[in-house]
Structures are given as structure tokens and as C-alpha cells.
Design a protein around this motif. Structure first.
Motif, mmCIF file in Angstrom:
data_model
loop_
_atom_site.group_PDB
_atom_site.id
_atom_site.type_symbol
_atom_site.label_atom_id
_atom_site.label_comp_id
_atom_site.label_asym_id
_atom_site.label_seq_id
_atom_site.Cartn_x
_atom_site.Cartn_y
_atom_site.Cartn_z
ATOM 1 N N LEU A 15 0.842 -1.210 0.000
ATOM 2 C CA LEU A 15 0.000 0.000 0.000
ATOM 3 C C LEU A 15 0.873 1.254 0.000
ATOM 4 N N CYS A 16 1.906 1.264 0.844
ATOM 5 C CA CYS A 16 2.804 2.435 0.897
ATOM 6 C C CYS A 16 3.500 2.634 -0.446
ATOM 7 N N TRP A 17 3.886 1.539 -1.072
ATOM 8 C CA TRP A 17 4.576 1.582 -2.375
ATOM 9 C C TRP A 17 3.665 2.227 -3.413
ATOM 10 N N LYS A 18 2.411 1.783 -3.429
ATOM 11 C CA LYS A 18 1.472 2.317 -4.431
ATOM 12 C C LYS A 18 1.116 3.772 -4.092
ATOM 13 N N LEU A 19 0.928 4.051 -2.815
ATOM 14 C CA LEU A 19 0.606 5.433 -2.422
ATOM 15 C C LEU A 19 1.769 6.361 -2.758
ATOM 16 N N GLU A 27 3.374 12.707 0.619
ATOM 17 C CA GLU A 27 4.151 12.118 1.707
ATOM 18 C C GLU A 27 3.403 10.934 2.310
ATOM 19 N N VAL A 28 4.142 9.881 2.622
ATOM 20 C CA VAL A 28 3.550 8.733 3.303
ATOM 21 C C VAL A 28 4.245 8.563 4.650
ATOM 22 N N ARG A 39 12.014 2.595 3.201
ATOM 23 C CA ARG A 39 12.632 3.122 1.986
ATOM 24 C C ARG A 39 11.692 4.062 1.225
ATOM 25 N N LEU A 40 10.386 4.015 1.564
ATOM 26 C CA LEU A 40 9.389 4.803 0.826
ATOM 27 C C LEU A 40 8.675 5.817 1.688
ATOM 28 N N ALA A 41 8.679 5.582 2.978
ATOM 29 C CA ALA A 41 7.817 6.353 3.872
ATOM 30 C C ALA A 41 8.583 6.682 5.145
ATOM 31 N N ARG A 42 8.076 7.676 5.870
ATOM 32 C CA ARG A 42 8.657 7.973 7.180
ATOM 33 C C ARG A 42 7.979 7.057 8.195
ATOM 34 N N CYS A 43 8.737 6.178 8.813
ATOM 35 C CA CYS A 43 8.153 5.240 9.771
ATOM 36 C C CYS A 43 8.223 5.818 11.175
ATOM 37 N N VAL A 44 7.138 5.658 11.920
ATOM 38 C CA VAL A 44 7.097 6.107 13.309
ATOM 39 C C VAL A 44 6.751 4.885 14.155
ATOM 40 N N MET A 297 -1.638 -4.437 -5.985
ATOM 41 C CA MET A 297 -1.040 -3.091 -6.079
ATOM 42 C C MET A 297 -0.077 -3.002 -7.255
ATOM 43 N N MET A 298 0.588 -4.116 -7.564
ATOM 44 C CA MET A 298 1.514 -4.076 -8.703
ATOM 45 C C MET A 298 0.766 -3.913 -10.016
#
Ligand code: AMP
Ligand code: GLY
Length: 426
Positions: A15-19, A27-28, A39-44, A297-298
Motif C-alpha cells: 500500500l505504501c509503495w502504491k501510495l 508524503e507517506v 525506503r518509501l515512507a517515514r516510519c514512526v 497493487m503491482m
């Protein structure tokens, strides 16, 4: 907009990849995420079960949209709590999430709506449940009613197996509260498919079909798991079958919820058995399937951010989504021992070579420790590829997996076997 995704599995990575590739999204943010998502999003680092922590994070981040990946926070009511704070959420509220959180509730709704499903009885008392098994006879299916991570279903070929299962659930506390109520149902035969819908109020938009492989071992043998691989589209879901699932299963189910005053905003996942007399519902989930989400998603060409935002805000219009003509296929690499016990912290090497061989690797149970990627869960990686047909996808994924350096990793060698007519070898 800024989108916040809740979860840490392969589904959330997809989902993060597609978003991250959606024009509508700048921003994700992901809680808690995983090393692949990072690698794609800011993780908290807030857990999916930390409701207060997630609410505080949403208040701080003020995302334009929150997407809730897994079932547990949905069943716990996270979507309601976020909506109370005026935040747009893709994911059903607690009442609608009962479709997944209670198999007994799902059966009641299906009965009310006349939705085709296996004949069933619901029991809480062991003696009555045992009597039902003896009366209905084997083969028979015993299900813990509550959430059990895909492991609470026993398809019993003989009465003794069914009786053992029901005793473990009702007397032995095998699944805790989730097994305090059981659904005992007729065993259906046929091919299974996953039919997912984006739902907002009365608007229901089908996603492309997919098929999951729930059994642990090749040839669909061994215990049920959360899913060992998936591909899309599933050839058994012909346009006629897709229409039947929409009209006979999804629409009446959503209408029955609405009759009870329950609004559904999110993904409705109908697990169906394609029986001789038409598709019958095996289960409902209220979220994207994992690993079905990865191939979906792909293949999705439409803007995922817009789609989920429109659904979350009541703007969703009936539409046909755009899909790649390619097939996408995902093979899950699990920790040896899953779905039972396994050793965590094993080093996973050579992922870059696996990706360089033409795959996208979605992370699930991974962690970085001492600068190395390591396994930290049962299902660990989802190695995914797109190609013109299933055989080519399999060839890409399995050749790429030859490069994986993780002796303690385990995967099925036959993902997509039902769609391969010519017996292509990996
Ligand atoms: P569920 O979590 O209810 O989808 O069940 C997990 C798996 O058990 C399904 O994917 C099926 O393979 C199998 N299963 C569930 N219900 C039935 C049924 N009534 N008849 C045959 N197999 C079933
Ligand atoms: N892959 C099955 C599920 O997500 O429940």
C-alpha cells in the motif's frame, strides 16, 4: 496530501509503495512500518495495538487520509476514534469490522441477506457442538469465531479431527476468547478465489480478482497459514463469476449492514468457493488480503490515494479501475517453522540481487539489527513480479529466489499452480 498508513506487513508495504507512486500523495507516514517501508515512507514506531499512541500520532501529523491495514485495530475501533477527531479514514468502524471479527456475526448477516454460504451452526457449549458434529457428519469445518490470524479454521476430513478441534477451542482455550464461540459448517468443494471491493456507503467498486494459497506446503497440503503466495488475475473468476460475487454476495451484505444502520467504508474481502451451483462465501475480511494486496497493487494503474480518499470522504463514484494487462505473482518467504515456532534474528542476505533479477520485494516480518536485515516474524518477504503470463511470472520470481541468502527461509515452489495449464517448471 499526506497519507498515514497503519501496519507493518507485506500488505502495508505494498500500500505504501502504491501510495508513494500516486500523483495525489506527496508524503507517506507509516506506523510502525518495517525496513522495506522505510525506503518509501517515514516510519514512526507506534504499534498497531497502541490506540492512544496512534491517535496522538494522527493529531500531530494531521494527515489528509489514514489507511488502516490490519484487522486488529479495525476490530478495536480505531477508525471510529479517528473519525471522531475529524480525520478521513479508509477502513471500517468497529461495528462493520465485526464481519471479520466475528464469523458468527458474518453468518448472521449472510443469513439475513440471503447470501450463499455453507450451511452452519454456531455453538458456545462443548456438548452441543460435539452433537452438531456427529449430526452433520464429516467432512466438516470447525472455525473459531474470533480473530485467529488465519489459523482458527480446521477442515476436518473425519469426525475425530473435528471433535478434537472443537474441544481445543471450547474447552482447551486454544484461541483464547476467539475460540469461545465456534462456527461448525458444511465442507464446500471447489476452487477458491479472493474477491475484493472498495466500499463507501452504497458505492461498491470491484478490484481485480486474485487467488491466495493458504496451505503451508506445495500441492495445498499442510496447515492453514495467513497466506503463502498470491497472484492476480485469477482465471477462475470469469466476468460472469465476478458479477455473481458482486450482485449475490457483496451488494446484499453491504445492504444488510446498512439496514442495521452500519455504514461500511473500506475494503470488503469476500473469500469465495466456486461451487458447482455458484460462488459461496467462505469468509469476509474487512481489509486488503495479505498477500493478495501485493500483486493487486503491482497491477493497479489508477491513483490509489485518490481512490481511498474518495471512499473515505463519501465522494466515491461508480467507476472501473485501470489495471495492467500483466499478471502479477507474489511468493511469500516464511521463517522455517511457521505457522508454529521459529527462530528470530536470522540474517537475510542478497536481497538486492533478488530485486535486481526483476522482482519487487515487499517486507513483512523483517527488522534491521546490528546493521543487518533479519527475520522477525512468520511471513517475512513477499517476492513479487509482473509479466505477460503466470508461467513467466513464476520463472522470474523463482529464479530471483535462487539468489536469496537465507538458509532458514522457506517458501512454496508451486504458487500459481492452478493458473498454469502446461506444467511449467521453475
Ligand atoms: P476462512 O478463514 O474462513 O477463509 O478459512 C480458511 C480456509 O479454510 C479457507 O481459505 C478454505 O480453504 C478453508 N475453508 C473455510 N471454510 C470452508 C468450508 N466451509 N469448506 C471448505 N473449506 C473451507
Ligand atoms: N490472504 C488471506 C487474508 O488476508 O486473510
Amino acid at each position: 496530501m499526506k497519507v498515514m498508513v497503519i501496519g507493518s506487513g507485506g500488505r502495508e508495504h505494498a500500500l505504501c509503495w502504491k501510495l508513494a507512486h500516486s500523483a495525489s500523495v506527496h508524503e507517506v507516514v507509516c506506523a510502525p512500518g518495517n525496513p522495506g517501508i522505510a525506503r518509501l515512507a517515514r516510519c514512526v514506531d507506534v504499534s498497531v495495538t497502541d490506540m492512544d499512541g496512534l491517535l496522538a500520532l494522527a493529531s500531530e501529523e494531521q494527515p489528509g487520509l489514514v489507511v488502516i491495514g490490519p484487522e486488529a485495530p479495525l476490530v478495536a475501533g480505531l477508525a471510529d476514534r479517528l473519525r471522531e477527531r475529524g480525520i478521513a479514514v479508509f477502513g471500517p468502524g468497529q461495528q462493520a469490522a465485526m464481519l471479520e471479527g466475528s464469523k458468527a456475526f458474518a453468518k448472521e448477516i449472510m443469513q439475513q441477506a440471503g447470501v450463499p454460504t455453507a450451511a452452519f451452526e454456531i455453538h458456545r457449549e462443548l456438548e452441543a457442538a460435539e452433537a452438531a458434529i456427529r449430526r452433520m457428519g464429516a467432512p466438516i469445518v470447525v472455525k473459531a469465531s474470533g480473530l485467529a490470524a488465519g489459523k482458527g479454521v480446521v477442515v476436518a476430513e473425519d469426525e475425530a479431527t473435528a471433535l478434537t478441534a472443537v474441544r481445543e477451542m471450547l474447552a482447551g482455550n486454544r484461541f483464547g476468547d476467539a475460540g469461545a464461540e465456534v462456527v461448525i459448517e458444511e465442507c464446500l468443494r471447489g476452487e477458491e478465489a479472493s474477491c475484493l471491493f472498495i466500499v463507501s456507503g452504497e458505492t461498491i467498486i470491484p478490484l481485480a480478482s486474485s487467488q491466495d494459497h493458504k496451505a503451508l506446503l506445495d500441492g495445498d497440503q499442510g496447515p492453514n497459514t495467513g497466506g503463502m503466495g498470491a497472484y492476480s488475475p485469477a482465471p477462475c473468476v470469469t466476468p460472469a463469476v465476478a458479477t455473481q460475487v458482486l450482485e449475490r454476495i457483496a451488494r446484499p451484505t453491504i445492504a444488510a449492514l446498512r439496514q442495521r444502520g452500519i455504514e461500511f467504508i473500506g475494503t470488503l474481502y469476500a473469500g469465495v468457493m466456486l461451487c458447482d451451483d455458484g460462488p459461496k462465501t467462505l469468509e469476509f475480511n474487512v481489509r486488503f488480503g495479505d498477500p493478495e494486496c501485493q500483486p493487486l497493487m503491482m497491477r493497479l494503474r489508477s491513483d490509489l490515494g485518490m481512490l481511498l480518499y474518495d471512499a473515505a470522504t463519501g465522494r466515491l463514484k461508480p467507476q472501473s479501475l485501470q489495471w495492467s494487462d500483466d499478471v502479477a505473482l507474489c511468493v511469500v518467504v516464511a521463517s522455517e517453522g511457521y505457522p508454529g515456532d521459529f527462530e528470530k534474528g536470522q540474517r537475510i542476505g542478497n536481497l538486492a540481487a533478488v530485486e535486481a533479477a526483476g522482482t519487487t520485494v515487499f517486507h513483512a516480518g523483517t527488522v534491521v539489527r546490528d546493521g543487518e536485515l533479519r527475520n522477525n516474524g512468520g511471513r517475512v518477504l513477499g517476492v513479487t513480479a509482473c509479466a505477460a503470463d503466470v508461467a513467466s511470472c513464476r520463472a522470474i520470481v523463482y529464479q530471483a529466489l535462487d539468489k536469496l541468502d537465507w538458509p532458514g527461509g522457506f517458501f512454496r515452489r508451486d504458487i500459481g499452480h492452478r493458473a498454469v495449464k502446461t506444467g511449467v517448471e521453475q
